[in-house]
Scaffold this motif. Sequence first.
Motif, PDB file in Angstrom:
ATOM      1  N   ALA A 106       0.833  -1.207   0.000  1.00 55.33           N
ATOM      2  CA  ALA A 106       0.000   0.000   0.000  1.00 55.33           C
ATOM      3  C   ALA A 106       0.864   1.251   0.000  1.00 55.33           C
ATOM      4  N   ALA A 107       1.977   1.208   0.748  1.00 61.41           N
ATOM      5  CA  ALA A 107       2.881   2.354   0.797  1.00 61.41           C
ATOM      6  C   ALA A 107       3.484   2.626  -0.575  1.00 61.41           C
ATOM      7  N   GLN A 144       3.741   5.758  -5.633  1.00 61.15           N
ATOM      8  CA  GLN A 144       3.678   5.775  -7.094  1.00 61.15           C
ATOM      9  C   GLN A 144       2.571   6.699  -7.602  1.00 61.15           C
ATOM     10  N   ARG A 145       1.469   6.791  -6.860  1.00 56.99           N
ATOM     11  CA  ARG A 145       0.336   7.590  -7.314  1.00 56.99           C
ATOM     12  C   ARG A 145       0.422   9.054  -6.886  1.00 56.99           C
ATOM     13  N   VAL A 146       0.918   9.290  -5.673  1.00 54.95           N
ATOM     14  CA  VAL A 146       0.938  10.639  -5.108  1.00 54.95           C
ATOM     15  C   VAL A 146       2.322  11.274  -5.223  1.00 54.95           C
ATOM     16  N   TYR A 189       7.700  13.307  -2.845  1.00 54.17           N
ATOM     17  CA  TYR A 189       7.892  14.682  -2.391  1.00 54.17           C
ATOM     18  C   TYR A 189       6.609  15.256  -1.811  1.00 54.17           C
ATOM     19  N   ARG A 190       5.463  15.001  -2.469  1.00 55.52           N
ATOM     20  CA  ARG A 190       4.191  15.523  -1.955  1.00 55.52           C
ATOM     21  C   ARG A 190       3.867  14.898  -0.600  1.00 55.52           C
ATOM     22  N   LEU A 191       4.040  13.593  -0.466  1.00 57.83           N
ATOM     23  CA  LEU A 191       3.741  12.933   0.804  1.00 57.83           C
ATOM     24  C   LEU A 191       4.706  13.359   1.909  1.00 57.83           C
ATOM     25  N   SER A 192       5.932  13.691   1.538  1.00 56.79           N
ATOM     26  CA  SER A 192       6.928  14.043   2.555  1.00 56.79           C
ATOM     27  C   SER A 192       6.516  15.284   3.349  1.00 56.79           C
ATOM     28  N   ALA A 193       5.694  16.154   2.739  1.00 56.15           N
ATOM     29  CA  ALA A 193       5.218  17.342   3.449  1.00 56.15           C
ATOM     30  C   ALA A 193       4.311  16.961   4.612  1.00 56.15           C
TER      31      ALA A 193
END
Length: 305
Positions: A8-9, A14-16, A19-23
């Motif tokens: 799932a991670a 892959q989808r998001v 860099y975006r998730l790291s925020a």
Amino acid sequence: MVVTDEAAALDYLQRVGYYRLSAYWYPFRTFEVVQDSETGKLSTKAKDEFHPDTQFVDAVHLYLFDKQLRLYLTDALERIEISLRVDLSHLLGERSPFAHIENTKAHFHPGFANRPFRKGMVQTCFDAWADKYRGLVKRSKEDFVRHYHANHGDELPIWVAVEVLDFGAISQLFSMLNVKDQATIANRYGVSNWKVFKSWLFSLSYLRNLVAHHSRLWNRNITSKPMLPKQGEIAWCDAFISDEDSHFKPFLLFAITRMLVKSICPNTEWHNRLAEHLEQFPEQHSSKKLNLSGMGVTDDWKEWW
């Protein structure tokens, strides 16, 4: 950071995107105080570790919460933008079909419209707005624009022109109006101070850009700080007036949005839907607990919301 479901991670990454998730996992990192060897100044620096029990899913839940938040704001800002288009087209259109491109005292305040667009520039605010407007018309693919050009001429009347304006162009056009006209529109939304309302539109234009570009909202610092009325003029503003830090947080912009939407649609349930969403702020596994305070939510918000 604990990853309980690797598949799932990987799917989210892959989808998001990393860099975006790291925020959204950044607030769960630990920080240390460091001193500059040359200046001696102290600053905080993120370390390459997380608070205990931080899970990847904590960041995902914050991301999904923020995504839904943007969808609610998109709905509200659309209502405000369309309402302002109508206000401007009626007010200016009563005087001239082409008032928006006629830089005269009848329509615009010379001190607002003719001041330099930016410090040191020769170009005026009106000329900068006109350039932006003509660019929006030129780029428009709307059938009504092509139809009007084909049947009536090159110049769009104000009631047609407003339909190609974005929130930024609306805010800029409003800021050039005569004081009396700015006050007339501001009063329609329950704001007696036209300067405050002008500031609000500028800040909401900034918010609209954040939403349109899918930028993080929930714990960001606002660079376009809105002006507030004097104590007692608008009751819900009083809590923000006494809390300077809240001026730089997105919840103040949400509160402004709420007031304008309620003035447009008195029977709306939008603000209640947003409140329900805020109350569903995701719980975290991490020992570092985040909450609505990161958005600038005031202690008394449920009393007036």
